[in-house]
Design a protein around this motif. Structure first.
Motif, PDB file in Angstrom:
ATOM      1  N   GLN A  28       0.700  -1.150   0.029  1.00  0.00           N
ATOM      2  CA  GLN A  28       0.089   0.121  -0.139  1.00  0.00           C
ATOM      3  C   GLN A  28       0.732   1.326   0.000  1.00  0.00           C
ATOM      4  O   GLN A  28       0.412   2.413  -0.439  1.00  0.00           O
ATOM      5  CB  GLN A  28      -0.759   0.054   1.220  1.00  0.00           C
ATOM      6  CG  GLN A  28      -1.838  -1.183   1.356  1.00  0.00           C
ATOM      7  CD  GLN A  28      -2.411  -0.983   2.798  1.00  0.00           C
ATOM      8  OE1 GLN A  28      -2.667  -0.169   3.414  1.00  0.00           O
ATOM      9  NE2 GLN A  28      -3.057  -2.052   3.147  1.00  0.00           N
ATOM     10  N   VAL A  29       1.902   1.244   0.571  1.00  0.00           N
ATOM     11  CA  VAL A  29       2.924   2.334   0.991  1.00  0.00           C
ATOM     12  C   VAL A  29       3.885   2.696  -0.407  1.00  0.00           C
ATOM     13  O   VAL A  29       3.981   3.686  -0.639  1.00  0.00           O
ATOM     14  CB  VAL A  29       3.750   2.011   2.071  1.00  0.00           C
ATOM     15  CG1 VAL A  29       5.045   3.045   1.986  1.00  0.00           C
ATOM     16  CG2 VAL A  29       3.086   2.033   3.126  1.00  0.00           C
ATOM     17  N   LEU A  30       4.031   1.519  -1.288  1.00  0.00           N
ATOM     18  CA  LEU A  30       5.056   1.612  -2.189  1.00  0.00           C
ATOM     19  C   LEU A  30       4.559   2.721  -3.459  1.00  0.00           C
ATOM     20  O   LEU A  30       5.263   3.683  -4.058  1.00  0.00           O
ATOM     21  CB  LEU A  30       5.346   0.625  -2.957  1.00  0.00           C
ATOM     22  CG  LEU A  30       6.257  -0.355  -2.079  1.00  0.00           C
ATOM     23  CD1 LEU A  30       6.483  -1.698  -2.652  1.00  0.00           C
ATOM     24  CD2 LEU A  30       7.711   0.089  -1.880  1.00  0.00           C
ATOM     25  N   PRO A  31       3.103   2.941  -3.918  1.00  0.00           N
ATOM     26  CA  PRO A  31       2.631   3.732  -4.856  1.00  0.00           C
ATOM     27  C   PRO A  31       3.079   5.317  -4.411  1.00  0.00           C
ATOM     28  O   PRO A  31       3.701   6.056  -5.209  1.00  0.00           O
ATOM     29  CB  PRO A  31       1.441   3.515  -5.056  1.00  0.00           C
ATOM     30  CG  PRO A  31       1.203   1.962  -4.651  1.00  0.00           C
ATOM     31  CD  PRO A  31       2.157   1.741  -3.628  1.00  0.00           C
ATOM     32  N   TYR A  53       9.405  -4.994  -3.899  1.00  0.00           N
ATOM     33  CA  TYR A  53       9.802  -3.452  -3.979  1.00  0.00           C
ATOM     34  C   TYR A  53      10.253  -2.986  -5.107  1.00  0.00           C
ATOM     35  O   TYR A  53       9.967  -2.196  -5.643  1.00  0.00           O
ATOM     36  CB  TYR A  53      10.755  -3.118  -2.811  1.00  0.00           C
ATOM     37  CG  TYR A  53      10.639  -3.718  -1.457  1.00  0.00           C
ATOM     38  CD1 TYR A  53       9.770  -2.714  -0.452  1.00  0.00           C
ATOM     39  CD2 TYR A  53      10.826  -4.834  -1.038  1.00  0.00           C
ATOM     40  CE1 TYR A  53       9.701  -3.176   0.699  1.00  0.00           C
ATOM     41  CE2 TYR A  53      10.446  -5.335   0.380  1.00  0.00           C
ATOM     42  CZ  TYR A  53       9.872  -4.473   1.290  1.00  0.00           C
ATOM     43  OH  TYR A  53       9.526  -4.791   2.441  1.00  0.00           O
ATOM     44  N   GLU A  54      10.836  -4.094  -5.963  1.00  0.00           N
ATOM     45  CA  GLU A  54      11.296  -3.718  -7.283  1.00  0.00           C
ATOM     46  C   GLU A  54       9.891  -3.285  -8.095  1.00  0.00           C
ATOM     47  O   GLU A  54       9.883  -2.361  -9.107  1.00  0.00           O
ATOM     48  CB  GLU A  54      12.109  -4.825  -7.811  1.00  0.00           C
ATOM     49  CG  GLU A  54      13.431  -4.854  -6.915  1.00  0.00           C
ATOM     50  CD  GLU A  54      14.253  -6.249  -7.681  1.00  0.00           C
ATOM     51  OE1 GLU A  54      15.472  -6.047  -7.451  1.00  0.00           O
ATOM     52  OE2 GLU A  54      13.632  -7.284  -7.830  1.00  0.00           O
ATOM     53  N   LYS A  55       9.003  -4.304  -7.860  1.00  0.00           N
ATOM     54  CA  LYS A  55       7.804  -4.297  -8.874  1.00  0.00           C
ATOM     55  C   LYS A  55       6.917  -2.963  -8.500  1.00  0.00           C
ATOM     56  O   LYS A  55       6.458  -2.290  -9.412  1.00  0.00           O
ATOM     57  CB  LYS A  55       6.967  -5.523  -8.448  1.00  0.00           C
ATOM     58  CG  LYS A  55       5.854  -5.732  -9.663  1.00  0.00           C
ATOM     59  CD  LYS A  55       5.443  -7.116  -9.554  1.00  0.00           C
ATOM     60  CE  LYS A  55       4.032  -7.235 -10.341  1.00  0.00           C
ATOM     61  NZ  LYS A  55       3.043  -7.697  -9.627  1.00  0.00           N
ATOM     62  N   GLY A  56       7.023  -2.529  -7.252  1.00  0.00           N
ATOM     63  CA  GLY A  56       5.986  -1.555  -6.632  1.00  0.00           C
ATOM     64  C   GLY A  56       6.720  -0.163  -6.586  1.00  0.00           C
ATOM     65  O   GLY A  56       6.046   0.901  -6.414  1.00  0.00           O
TER      66      GLY A  56
END
Ligand SMILES: NC(=O)c1ccc[n+]([C@@H]2O[C@H](COP(=O)([O-])OP(=O)(O)OC[C@H]3O[C@@H](n4cnc5c(N)ncnc54)[C@H](OP(=O)(O)O)[C@@H]3O)[C@@H](O)[C@H]2O)c1
Length: 273
Positions: free
Chosen positions: A82-85, A110-113
């Protein structure tokens, strides 16, 4: 190096974040001016914020104008995606090193997001970091440079010991050292309770047990001998230690601990799936 031009953003200001932040500030790894913390309940870190004066906000956009050199995710594993975007929206342009202590969440998430070629590091610390005695393991993706690794090592060594591991080994590391303090606390609880049932008061029992555990760990770290030899050195033939150990050893502690570590490791793998 982190400084006001290259600051650090911590997302999530709970137990683990507070343990790390006190290590960083107490050791001088970072100054309060170079530290920003986001928590959706900023009051949870209010006491530390008042003591040190770092910036705290309830949402990331409060810091969107700052070019962070490093971001530390210290939220629960299920919150990471939820935080990554939002992290990407506000901070990708400065290309900070993304670090995270979330148990079990793979680097690939993390890489994907986040943004292309982001440098990502997973760290597994433990809560004795709060008193400068943490144990941290770190695993890096291919975009991390030697400078990133050196920064993470300094961050971790400011609150204890550090070692680099392959990402796959983080599951075992989490089971042994991340969760480890809880196993030791449980053993301490049992020892205190036994000491009390044999007549010591609670304060005495707690002092005897905590200092014995601390002393045994310090002694083992300072010695080159195998731990089994240190045990044998305490165990005089037909003495008190032998009498006690005979009971402990017939309880098949080895199998119990193997089950304990496997269960924690399996849970870490489940969280990663
Ligand atoms: N505790 C340990 O011994 C330990 C050891 C190694 C690694 N870790 C890892 O450390 C991480 C944090 O654990 P913890 O024990 O410190 O958890 P915690 O005390 O619950 O702290 C997390 C904080 O982040 C807040 N938060 C949730 N969503 C957020 C968002 N979108 N933006 C900003 N803040 C948000 C939480 O608020 P809410 O309460 O509202 O959710 C909470 O205050 C976990 O991923 C865990 O796996 C913990």
């Amino acid at each position: 190096m982190l400084d006001t031009q290259h600051p650090l953003l911590v997302i999530g200001g709970g137990n683990m974040a507070q343990a790390m932040i006190s290590g960083w500030l107490n050791s001088g790894f970072i100054t309060a001016e170079a530290l920003c913390v986001v928590d959706r309940h900023p009051e949870c870190i209010e006491a530390m914020q008042k003591q040190w004066g770092f910036a705290v906000a309830d949402a990331m956009d409060a810091f969107k104008d700052r070019a962070f050199a490093m971001v530390m995710l210290a939220v629960k594993p299920q919150i990471v995606s939820q935080v990554l975007p939002e992290l990407t929206e506000h901070f990708a342009s400065a290309n900070p090193l993304i670090t995270s202590v979330a148990a079990g969440v793979p680097i690939a998430v993390y890489e994907k997001g986040s943004w292309p070629d982001a440098a990502v590091c997973r760290i597994m610390p433990n809560t004795p970091a709060a008193v400068g005695e943490g144990m941290s393991m770190a695993a890096y993706n291919a975009h991390c440079t030697e400078a990133h690794k050196s920064l993470v090592q300094s961050a971790c060594e400011s609150f204890g010991a550090y070692t680099q591991v392959d990402e796959d080994d983080l599951h075992t590391g989490t089971a042994v050292a991340g969760s480890g303090p809880a196993y030791i606390f449980y053993l301490m609880e049992q020892l205190i309770s036994c000491a009390m049932s044999e007549g010591l008061d609670e304060a005495q029992a707690r002092l005897l047990v905590t200092q014995t555990v601390k002393g045994a760990a310090s002694f083992a770290q300072a010695s080159d001998l195998p731990i089994s030899q240190l045990r044998k050195n305490v165990t005089s033939p037909n003495g008190t230690t032998q009498a006690g150990l005979e009971q402990l050893m017939c309880a098949d502690l080895e199998q119990i601990l193997q089950r304990t570590i496997r269960a924690a490791k399996t849970r870490s793998e489940e969280l990663a799936a």
